[in-house]
Design a protein around this motif. Sequence first.
Motif, mmCIF file in Angstrom:
data_model
loop_
_atom_site.group_PDB
_atom_site.id
_atom_site.type_symbol
_atom_site.label_atom_id
_atom_site.label_comp_id
_atom_site.label_asym_id
_atom_site.label_seq_id
_atom_site.Cartn_x
_atom_site.Cartn_y
_atom_site.Cartn_z
ATOM 1 N N TRP A 1 0.838 -1.209 0.000
ATOM 2 C CA TRP A 1 0.000 0.000 0.000
ATOM 3 C C TRP A 1 0.870 1.255 0.000
ATOM 4 C CZ3 TRP A 1 -1.012 4.547 2.388
ATOM 5 C CH2 TRP A 1 -2.253 5.149 2.158
ATOM 6 N N LEU A 2 1.872 1.284 0.868
ATOM 7 C CA LEU A 2 2.798 2.424 0.909
ATOM 8 C C LEU A 2 3.411 2.674 -0.453
ATOM 9 C CD1 LEU A 2 4.744 4.510 2.306
ATOM 10 C CD2 LEU A 2 6.282 2.549 2.680
ATOM 11 N N ASP A 3 3.909 1.618 -1.091
ATOM 12 C CA ASP A 3 4.597 1.788 -2.364
ATOM 13 C C ASP A 3 3.636 2.153 -3.491
ATOM 14 O OD1 ASP A 3 7.119 1.379 -1.307
ATOM 15 O OD2 ASP A 3 7.036 -0.785 -1.567
ATOM 16 N N GLY A 4 2.371 1.748 -3.366
ATOM 17 C CA GLY A 4 1.371 2.198 -4.314
ATOM 18 C C GLY A 4 1.096 3.683 -4.168
ATOM 19 N N LEU A 5 1.069 4.149 -2.942
ATOM 20 C CA LEU A 5 0.849 5.577 -2.686
ATOM 21 C C LEU A 5 1.990 6.423 -3.243
ATOM 22 C CD1 LEU A 5 -0.481 8.030 -1.224
ATOM 23 C CD2 LEU A 5 0.917 7.399 0.775
ATOM 24 N N ILE A 6 3.220 6.059 -2.907
ATOM 25 C CA ILE A 6 4.370 6.891 -3.284
ATOM 26 C C ILE A 6 4.932 6.517 -4.652
ATOM 27 C CG2 ILE A 6 4.968 7.342 -0.875
ATOM 28 C CD1 ILE A 6 7.191 5.256 -1.114
ATOM 29 N N MET A 7 4.315 5.533 -5.305
ATOM 30 C CA MET A 7 4.743 5.089 -6.644
ATOM 31 C C MET A 7 6.218 4.690 -6.636
ATOM 32 S SD MET A 7 2.565 7.630 -9.144
ATOM 33 C CE MET A 7 3.746 8.933 -9.034
ATOM 34 N N ASN A 8 6.541 3.783 -5.751
ATOM 35 C CA ASN A 8 7.925 3.338 -5.591
ATOM 36 C C ASN A 8 8.221 2.186 -6.549
ATOM 37 O OD1 ASN A 8 10.488 2.792 -4.668
ATOM 38 N ND2 ASN A 8 9.806 1.744 -2.813
ATOM 39 N N VAL A 9 9.057 2.449 -7.540
ATOM 40 C CA VAL A 9 9.382 1.432 -8.542
ATOM 41 C C VAL A 9 10.495 0.499 -8.087
ATOM 42 C CG1 VAL A 9 8.687 2.964 -10.419
ATOM 43 C CG2 VAL A 9 11.086 2.926 -9.692
ATOM 44 N N ARG B 1 11.077 -1.752 -5.364
ATOM 45 C CA ARG B 1 10.921 -2.771 -4.319
ATOM 46 C C ARG B 1 10.603 -4.093 -5.011
ATOM 47 N NH1 ARG B 1 11.417 -0.309 0.556
ATOM 48 N NH2 ARG B 1 9.394 0.736 0.501
ATOM 49 N N THR B 2 11.538 -4.534 -5.825
ATOM 50 C CA THR B 2 11.340 -5.723 -6.645
ATOM 51 C C THR B 2 12.193 -6.881 -6.128
ATOM 52 O OG1 THR B 2 13.128 -5.167 -8.168
ATOM 53 C CG2 THR B 2 10.958 -4.225 -8.631
ATOM 54 N N CYS B 3 12.014 -8.046 -6.729
ATOM 55 C CA CYS B 3 12.846 -9.201 -6.352
ATOM 56 C C CYS B 3 14.313 -8.923 -6.620
ATOM 57 C CB CYS B 3 12.398 -10.434 -7.142
ATOM 58 S SG CYS B 3 10.746 -11.022 -6.723
ATOM 59 N N ARG B 4 14.586 -8.153 -7.654
ATOM 60 C CA ARG B 4 15.973 -7.843 -8.003
ATOM 61 C C ARG B 4 16.621 -6.905 -6.990
ATOM 62 N NH1 ARG B 4 18.226 -3.873 -11.080
ATOM 63 N NH2 ARG B 4 16.156 -3.062 -11.599
ATOM 64 N N ASN B 5 15.821 -6.008 -6.446
ATOM 65 C CA ASN B 5 16.344 -5.041 -5.486
ATOM 66 C C ASN B 5 15.215 -4.684 -4.528
ATOM 67 O OD1 ASN B 5 18.003 -3.224 -4.207
ATOM 68 N ND2 ASN B 5 17.750 -1.619 -5.724
ATOM 69 N N THR B 6 15.163 -5.341 -3.379
ATOM 70 C CA THR B 6 14.017 -5.173 -2.479
ATOM 71 C C THR B 6 14.052 -3.864 -1.699
ATOM 72 O OG1 THR B 6 15.092 -6.302 -0.611
ATOM 73 C CG2 THR B 6 13.872 -7.673 -2.186
ATOM 74 N N ILE C 1 3.345 -1.830 -9.813
ATOM 75 C CA ILE C 1 3.118 -2.622 -8.613
ATOM 76 C C ILE C 1 3.142 -4.112 -8.942
ATOM 77 C CG2 ILE C 1 0.600 -2.853 -8.681
ATOM 78 C CD1 ILE C 1 2.673 -1.781 -5.598
ATOM 79 N N LYS C 2 2.937 -4.442 -10.220
ATOM 80 C CA LYS C 2 2.947 -5.854 -10.634
ATOM 81 C C LYS C 2 4.287 -6.510 -10.371
ATOM 82 C CE LYS C 2 4.078 -4.677 -15.443
ATOM 83 N NZ LYS C 2 5.500 -5.077 -15.339
ATOM 84 N N ASP C 3 5.357 -5.716 -10.254
ATOM 85 C CA ASP C 3 6.702 -6.250 -10.026
ATOM 86 C C ASP C 3 7.104 -6.231 -8.553
ATOM 87 O OD1 ASP C 3 7.120 -6.566 -12.831
ATOM 88 O OD2 ASP C 3 7.584 -4.421 -12.978
ATOM 89 N N HIS C 4 6.203 -5.839 -7.682
ATOM 90 C CA HIS C 4 6.531 -5.699 -6.259
ATOM 91 C C HIS C 4 6.822 -7.058 -5.638
ATOM 92 C CE1 HIS C 4 6.342 -4.385 -2.076
ATOM 93 N NE2 HIS C 4 6.247 -3.130 -2.497
ATOM 94 N N VAL D 1 -5.231 0.834 -4.979
ATOM 95 C CA VAL D 1 -5.494 -0.432 -4.277
ATOM 96 C C VAL D 1 -6.093 -1.452 -5.242
ATOM 97 C CG1 VAL D 1 -6.956 -1.533 -2.551
ATOM 98 C CG2 VAL D 1 -5.676 0.531 -1.961
ATOM 99 N N LYS D 2 -7.077 -1.021 -6.029
ATOM 100 C CA LYS D 2 -7.680 -1.938 -7.003
ATOM 101 C C LYS D 2 -6.645 -2.373 -8.045
ATOM 102 C CE LYS D 2 -11.624 -2.644 -10.066
ATOM 103 N NZ LYS D 2 -10.801 -3.339 -11.063
ATOM 104 N N GLY D 3 -5.768 -1.443 -8.447
ATOM 105 C CA GLY D 3 -4.723 -1.805 -9.391
ATOM 106 C C GLY D 3 -3.823 -2.902 -8.843
ATOM 107 N N ALA D 4 -3.499 -2.797 -7.564
ATOM 108 C CA ALA D 4 -2.660 -3.834 -6.930
ATOM 109 C C ALA D 4 -3.414 -5.152 -6.825
ATOM 110 C CB ALA D 4 -2.214 -3.349 -5.553
ATOM 111 N N GLN D 5 -4.679 -5.089 -6.482
ATOM 112 C CA GLN D 5 -5.479 -6.318 -6.370
ATOM 113 C C GLN D 5 -5.607 -7.001 -7.736
ATOM 114 O OE1 GLN D 5 -8.914 -4.404 -4.618
ATOM 115 N NE2 GLN D 5 -8.502 -5.317 -2.616
ATOM 116 N N ASP D 6 -5.800 -6.213 -8.780
ATOM 117 C CA ASP D 6 -5.885 -6.785 -10.111
ATOM 118 C C ASP D 6 -4.560 -7.419 -10.526
ATOM 119 O OD1 ASP D 6 -8.491 -5.933 -10.252
ATOM 120 O OD2 ASP D 6 -8.072 -4.180 -11.517
#
Length: 262
Positions: free
Chosen positions: A130-138, A140-145, A183-186, A255-260
């Motif tokens: 949720w935090l990263d969806g709010l601040i649009m944090n690109v 926080r991925t598996c490659r670099n958490t 967020i799909k890559d989170h 939030v809906k974007g993340a759920q989808d």
Amino acid sequence: MKYTPPELRTVDVTRYVTPLREGGSLPAIVEANDEFLYVLKFRGAGQGVKALIAELISGEVARLLGFRVPEIVFVNLDEAFGRTEPDEEIQDLLRASEGLNLALHYLSGAITFDALVNELDATLASQIVWLDGLIMNVDRTCRNTNMLMWKKELWLIDHGASLYFHHNWSNWEDQAKRPFAQIKDHVLLPKAKELETVNDEFSAILTPERIQALVSLIPDAWLTGVESPFASAEEHRQAYATFLNNRIANSEIFVKGAQDAR
């Protein structure tokens, strides 16, 4: 009860310890006049003060929401500091970063979070997503958490790549109401099963008064210059507050974007 905004300390660099050659920004471990070590983010690096603003706002939003974030401090870099640095690339960076920079307390001995090793429950995973969806944090991925385990606790670091809308202010008001496609890559998205509950809780915490207090931390010197599309530092500062308040008010969209995406 009236909200008391955080007060960031200001320290002076006394010793350049070692560069952290991650990406193109060349952050460094430095020692300050309080004898603590910090990870210094330079204003003269690739993304300039915008990365520092993103680090400041996003880090303090995360702290307000209850996450563990290393202490953020303002850091003065004296013009004479880089004269003895033998590495020309680093010397240029130091010269371009004279004045006020930003740093995070160095967590000595911390290890990188590994989603395959370190277990998180659905609540905490949902909170971070949720935090990263709010601040649009690109970032926080598996490659670099950009998460660390320190003293058996989870810490969030490196938010300089968030709030990327401010690299082009032409449609910033529209971006506040858009889902966050990346967020799909989170790294924690598969475990984020409680986003609606978290949305209610976190939206209630991030009131306009608290957002205003956080953006007031941005130094005027970071909000003026040839790249600013605003008439004054205060107008620039208020744009950040407006963006965050609008995004929180429309949080069901990301939030809906993340759920989808799950």
